[in-house]
Every structure is written in structure tokens, then in C-alpha cells.
Design an enzyme around this catalytic site. Structure first.
Site, PDB file in Angstrom:
ATOM      1  N   LYS A  55      -9.706   5.762   4.133  1.00  0.00           N
ATOM      2  CA  LYS A  55      -8.455   5.120   4.534  1.00  0.00           C
ATOM      3  C   LYS A  55      -8.129   5.630   5.926  1.00  0.00           C
ATOM      4  O   LYS A  55      -8.057   6.839   6.164  1.00  0.00           O
ATOM      5  CB  LYS A  55      -7.321   5.467   3.558  1.00  0.00           C
ATOM      6  CG  LYS A  55      -6.067   4.617   3.780  1.00  0.00           C
ATOM      7  CD  LYS A  55      -6.319   3.169   3.401  1.00  0.00           C
ATOM      8  CE  LYS A  55      -5.124   2.277   3.753  1.00  0.00           C
ATOM      9  NZ  LYS A  55      -5.343   0.892   3.368  1.00  0.00           N
TER      10      LYS A  55
ATOM     11  N   GLY B 196     -22.223  -9.275   6.085  1.00  0.00           N
ATOM     12  CA  GLY B 196     -22.547  -8.670   4.786  1.00  0.00           C
ATOM     13  C   GLY B 196     -21.713  -7.429   4.541  1.00  0.00           C
ATOM     14  O   GLY B 196     -20.616  -7.296   5.069  1.00  0.00           O
TER      15      GLY B 196
ATOM     16  N   GLU C 257     -16.777  -9.553   4.554  1.00  0.00           N
ATOM     17  CA  GLU C 257     -16.610  -9.886   5.959  1.00  0.00           C
ATOM     18  C   GLU C 257     -17.140 -11.290   6.231  1.00  0.00           C
ATOM     19  O   GLU C 257     -18.258 -11.617   5.817  1.00  0.00           O
ATOM     20  CB  GLU C 257     -17.380  -8.878   6.816  1.00  0.00           C
ATOM     21  CG  GLU C 257     -17.346  -9.126   8.302  1.00  0.00           C
ATOM     22  CD  GLU C 257     -15.943  -9.018   8.879  1.00  0.00           C
ATOM     23  OE1 GLU C 257     -15.560  -9.924   9.638  1.00  0.00           O
ATOM     24  OE2 GLU C 257     -15.230  -8.047   8.554  1.00  0.00           O
TER      25      GLU C 257
ATOM     26  N   SER D  76     -12.843  -4.821  -0.571  1.00  0.00           N
ATOM     27  CA  SER D  76     -12.016  -4.564   0.608  1.00  0.00           C
ATOM     28  C   SER D  76     -12.481  -5.442   1.751  1.00  0.00           C
ATOM     29  O   SER D  76     -13.681  -5.573   2.007  1.00  0.00           O
ATOM     30  CB  SER D  76     -12.132  -3.085   0.988  1.00  0.00           C
ATOM     31  OG  SER D  76     -11.505  -2.818   2.225  1.00  0.00           O
TER      32      SER D  76
ATOM     33  N   ARG E 217       0.833  -1.199   0.000  1.00  0.00           N
ATOM     34  CA  ARG E 217       0.000   0.000   0.000  1.00  0.00           C
ATOM     35  C   ARG E 217       0.870   1.252   0.000  1.00  0.00           C
ATOM     36  O   ARG E 217       0.670   2.177  -0.802  1.00  0.00           O
ATOM     37  CB  ARG E 217      -0.948  -0.018   1.208  1.00  0.00           C
ATOM     38  CG  ARG E 217      -1.920  -1.197   1.195  1.00  0.00           C
ATOM     39  CD  ARG E 217      -2.735  -1.283   2.457  1.00  0.00           C
ATOM     40  NE  ARG E 217      -1.911  -1.477   3.646  1.00  0.00           N
ATOM     41  CZ  ARG E 217      -2.234  -2.266   4.670  1.00  0.00           C
ATOM     42  NH1 ARG E 217      -3.370  -2.936   4.651  1.00  0.00           N
ATOM     43  NH2 ARG E 217      -1.453  -2.385   5.713  1.00  0.00           N
TER      44      ARG E 217
ATOM     45  N   SER F  16      -6.041  -0.411  -0.936  1.00  0.00           N
ATOM     46  CA  SER F  16      -6.570  -1.569  -0.222  1.00  0.00           C
ATOM     47  C   SER F  16      -5.755  -2.795  -0.622  1.00  0.00           C
ATOM     48  O   SER F  16      -5.744  -3.186  -1.788  1.00  0.00           O
ATOM     49  CB  SER F  16      -8.054  -1.770  -0.574  1.00  0.00           C
ATOM     50  OG  SER F  16      -8.534  -2.981  -0.044  1.00  0.00           O
TER      51      SER F  16
ATOM     52  N   GLY G 223     -22.250  -2.339   7.043  1.00  0.00           N
ATOM     53  CA  GLY G 223     -23.263  -3.310   6.673  1.00  0.00           C
ATOM     54  C   GLY G 223     -23.503  -4.281   7.808  1.00  0.00           C
ATOM     55  O   GLY G 223     -22.786  -4.287   8.823  1.00  0.00           O
TER      56      GLY G 223
ATOM     57  N   ARG H 250     -11.133   0.547  11.607  1.00  0.00           N
ATOM     58  CA  ARG H 250     -12.164   0.455  10.567  1.00  0.00           C
ATOM     59  C   ARG H 250     -13.552   0.652  11.175  1.00  0.00           C
ATOM     60  O   ARG H 250     -14.400   1.354  10.629  1.00  0.00           O
ATOM     61  CB  ARG H 250     -12.091  -0.906   9.861  1.00  0.00           C
ATOM     62  CG  ARG H 250     -10.890  -1.106   8.966  1.00  0.00           C
ATOM     63  CD  ARG H 250     -11.014  -2.370   8.124  1.00  0.00           C
ATOM     64  NE  ARG H 250     -11.118  -3.588   8.919  1.00  0.00           N
ATOM     65  CZ  ARG H 250     -10.135  -4.469   9.102  1.00  0.00           C
ATOM     66  NH1 ARG H 250      -8.956  -4.267   8.533  1.00  0.00           N
ATOM     67  NH2 ARG H 250     -10.319  -5.566   9.826  1.00  0.00           N
TER      68      ARG H 250
ATOM     69  N   ARG I 183     -12.434 -11.658   1.054  1.00  0.00           N
ATOM     70  CA  ARG I 183     -12.214 -10.897  -0.189  1.00  0.00           C
ATOM     71  C   ARG I 183     -12.316 -11.804  -1.402  1.00  0.00           C
ATOM     72  O   ARG I 183     -12.943 -11.450  -2.410  1.00  0.00           O
ATOM     73  CB  ARG I 183     -10.843 -10.202  -0.159  1.00  0.00           C
ATOM     74  CG  ARG I 183     -10.819  -8.847   0.504  1.00  0.00           C
ATOM     75  CD  ARG I 183      -9.520  -8.110   0.230  1.00  0.00           C
ATOM     76  NE  ARG I 183      -8.357  -8.805   0.758  1.00  0.00           N
ATOM     77  CZ  ARG I 183      -7.831  -8.588   1.963  1.00  0.00           C
ATOM     78  NH1 ARG I 183      -8.376  -7.701   2.778  1.00  0.00           N
ATOM     79  NH2 ARG I 183      -6.769  -9.254   2.372  1.00  0.00           N
TER      80      ARG I 183
ATOM     81  N   SER J  32     -10.849   1.194   5.260  1.00  0.00           N
ATOM     82  CA  SER J  32      -9.677   0.334   5.081  1.00  0.00           C
ATOM     83  C   SER J  32      -8.524   0.911   5.886  1.00  0.00           C
ATOM     84  O   SER J  32      -8.214   2.104   5.767  1.00  0.00           O
ATOM     85  CB  SER J  32      -9.314   0.269   3.587  1.00  0.00           C
ATOM     86  OG  SER J  32      -8.148  -0.498   3.377  1.00  0.00           O
TER      87      SER J  32
END
Length: 358
Positions: free
Chosen positions: A157, A346, A289, A335, A52, A80, A342, A189, A316, A227
Site C-alpha cells: 500500500k 497483464g 490493467e 487490484s 479505504r 484496495s 507484470g 504504484r 478490475r 495499491s
């Protein structure tokens, strides 16, 4: 009247800026109009994913050939890490230009905000929630979006804790939420996502106790994507929405997946956008997730129990495959780590499309 442009450019590695350089050279991208660059890099997406920072360094070096250093630093760089499965490394260059005065309807609007650095002892706490909420409001104002309902996605970010940052906090008499640097990613996050929820009035600050952050997954935002990375100590915030004060062919809409295979809301969004009929895909951004139950629609999965591969990496790859099958492209921004983004297991999805003929 402003116009938003989104350029999707494949990359050969984290330091590959040849596509960006070529687009600038042929006049397809005006460097002075770049607001943000989002990217998927092929690292592990964990604390020690320096792909990154490598990507950001390469992007800044290229843009320094065209812009003053201050202008280069004003751009939001949201890298990401993790292109597991068949996810394809790429960057999304978000640009703002002057647009035609005539506009048949609302178009994509882009706003940006860079917060002040976050003290390590504030990570994963209400101070971070407040800081991000203020930053989202600033980014909305930058985009000229007044109505919260016109915001479809907030990409952030955010920082994480390192051993050095923990020691810095402790040396000044403070404690951090955790001394586990990997866990700090989820806390950061999560607090950032709750900041989005507060800014978009999905939650009020009084709904959130500090003990809820990273733990109570019944609290979430339908439009947050966050992220964490080692390459920064502040927050870089990008708001995507719709506005009649913007022109151009680009439009955006969003969906919320209830779990990793909940494609119905995404299909409904694709239909609303007229993808394949009235529009073509420009970009897809999503969160992934594994959820905290260890089950998916009643069946056991092993994503949370794998000691070799991080659960976020499994997620991912899995969600990336599901969504790639829907849109027919692996150049999608998926990501991992969807704490408070969510419902548990989800995550939100945003789709940017181009009206045919535009």
C-alpha cells in the site's frame, strides 16, 4: 517454528468488522498474531475513495479493544478500493502463530515492513524506488526468507498526492512529479513496483531512469502488487513466500498473466498447487490493467476511452470475472492499476491454498 494463518472474512460494508470481532471472540484469531489485513472495499478505487480510510479506521477501532495502540499501528492495512462487477467485498487477515516443530515441507511465510513517510516531492521518483526496495528486504528478513526465489508475492500500500501535499512540497521549494492527483496514483504504484523488482533482483537500480517510471512498461516485476491510497503517507509492505522454517498447511505460488484473458499460467499454478485434489483455495490476489495499446489480442476495447468510468474499474471487473470463473469464487482480491506489475496489459497472480487435512 512459525505458522502462517490466513482468514477470509466477507464484509457488509467498509466499516463492517463484525466478522473479525466474532472470529476473535471465539478464539479463531489471536489479535496479537495479526501481521496484516488486506481488504477489498466497494469504493471507486480513485483518489477520493475514502472507503479505504473508513475501513482502516473501523479495523483499528476494533483491534484497539484487544491490543495496545502501538501494536494496532504496527499492523499493515492494505485496503484496495473497487469491487466492480461481481467482486465481493472481504478482508484477508494474515496471522502468525507458533507452529509445530515437525514440518514435511516448506509452508507459507509472511513478512511485514512499514517504511518511513515519503516526502511528496519524492513520489514517482528514484527515491521512492530505493525506499520500497529497502522495505521489501526488511519484510523478507521479517519473514525469515533468505532466497529471493522463495518470494511469491509482494503486496504494497503506497501513498498518493493530494492538493495539500503538493502545496506542502511547493512551499518548501520542491516540485512534484505531477500536479494531477489521479496520475500520481499510477506513478506511486509504478515506482513501488520497480522497488520490488530491484529488491528481488528482477532489475537493477541502474536499469531504471527516472523518466521510465510510469512510462516504460517494458520494465516490470513478476511478483509486485501495489495499491495507492489517500489514507497513508508511508508504504505498508507484505511479503508472501515459502520457507522450511515455517510449518502449517498453507502454501503459496504465483503466475503472471500476459494479458487480461491469459488464463493458462493461472491454470498451471492451480495444477501445481493441486487445487481441488490435494488442496483448497484460501485466497487469490491479482493485478488488473487495460494496457496501453487499446487492444486485446488484436481487438479494440474501449476501457481507455471511457470518460465516465475509470479504466482501472473496467479492468478490475473484467479480470475479476475471468479469475472468478477459474476458481469458482468472487471473494478474490483483484487490484486495478498494474504499472510495472507484470507485462503491459497483464499482471501477477498469487494463490494461497490449504493442504487437505490441514
Amino acid at each position: 517454528m512459525r505458522e502462517a494463518k490466513v482468514h477470509r472474512i466477507p464484509t457488509k460494508g467498509p466499516d463492517d468488522v463484525s466478522g473479525l470481532a466474532s472470529a476473535i471472540a471465539r478464539g479463531a484469531i489471536a489479535p496479537e498474531g495479526i501481521v496484516a489485513i488486506l481488504g477489498k472495499t466497494e469504493g471507486n478505487g480513485c483518489v477520493n475513495d475514502f472507503t479505504r480510510a473508513f475501513a482502516v479506521q473501523a479495523l483499528k477501532a476494533e483491534l484497539s479493544n484487544h491490543l495496545p495502540r502501538a501494536a494496532v499501528d504496527d499492523i499493515a492495512y492494505v485496503m484496495s478500493g473497487g469491487t466492480e462487477g461481481a467482486l465481493s467485498p472481504h478482508i484477508l487477515v494474515l496471522e502468525r502463530t507458533a507452529g509445530p516443530a515437525d514440518n514435511d515441507g516448506p509452508s507459507l511465510a509472511i513478512g511485514r515492513a512499514l517504511t518511513a513517510p515519503l516526502a511528496p516531492e519524492d513520489l514517482g521518483r528514484l527515491a521512492q524506488v530505493r525506499l520500497v526496495a529497502d522495505g521489501v528486504r526488511t519484510a523478507m528478513a521479517d519473514a525469515g526468507i533468505a532466497e529471493i526465489s522463495d518470494v511469491h508475492f509482494v503486496q504494497i500500500k503506497c501513498p498518493l498526492l493530494t492538493s495539500e501535499r503538493i502545496q506542502r512540497a511547493e512551499a518548501s521549494g520542491h516540485t512534484t512529479t505531477t500536479r494531477d492527483t489521479l496520475k500520481s496514483m499510477g506513478l506511486s504504484r509504478g515506482a513501488s513496483a520497480l522497488g520490488v523488482a530491484v529488491a528481488l533482483r528482477e532489475l537493477s537500480l541502474s536499469d531504471i531512469d527516472e523518466s521510465h517510471i510510469g512510462r516504460d512498461m517494458s520494465l516490470w516485476s513478476s511478483r509486485a502488487s501495489t495499491s495507492a491510497g489517500v489514507e497513508l503517507e508511508n508504504h505498508e509492505i507484505v511479503v508472501l513466500g515459502m520457507s522450511r522454517d515455517w510449518s502449517g498447511p498453507l502454501i503459496v505460488d504465483h503466475a503472471v498473466m500476459a494479458d487480461a484473458i491469459d488464463v493458462a499460467p493461472v491454470k498451471a499454478t492451480l495444477e501445481r498447487l493441486g487445487l481441488g485434489k490435494d488442496t483448497s483455495l484460501v485466497a487469490l490476489l491479482a493485478k488488473a490493467e487495460p494496457g496501453t495499446s487499446g487492444r486485446l489480442r488484436g481487438s479494440r476495447h474501449t476501457m481507455l476511452d471511457d470518460s465516465d468510468i475509470s479504466a482501472t474499474r473496467h479492468a478490475r471487473a473484467f479480470v475479476g470475472g475471468v479469475l472468478a470463473g477459474l476458481v469458482g469464487s468472487t471473494e478474490i482480491f483483484v487490484s486495478g492499476g498494474a504499472e510495472h506489475q507484470g507485462p503491459d496489459g497483464g499482471g501477477p497472480v498469487a494463490i494461497i491454498a490449504r493442504r487437505n487435512g490441514g
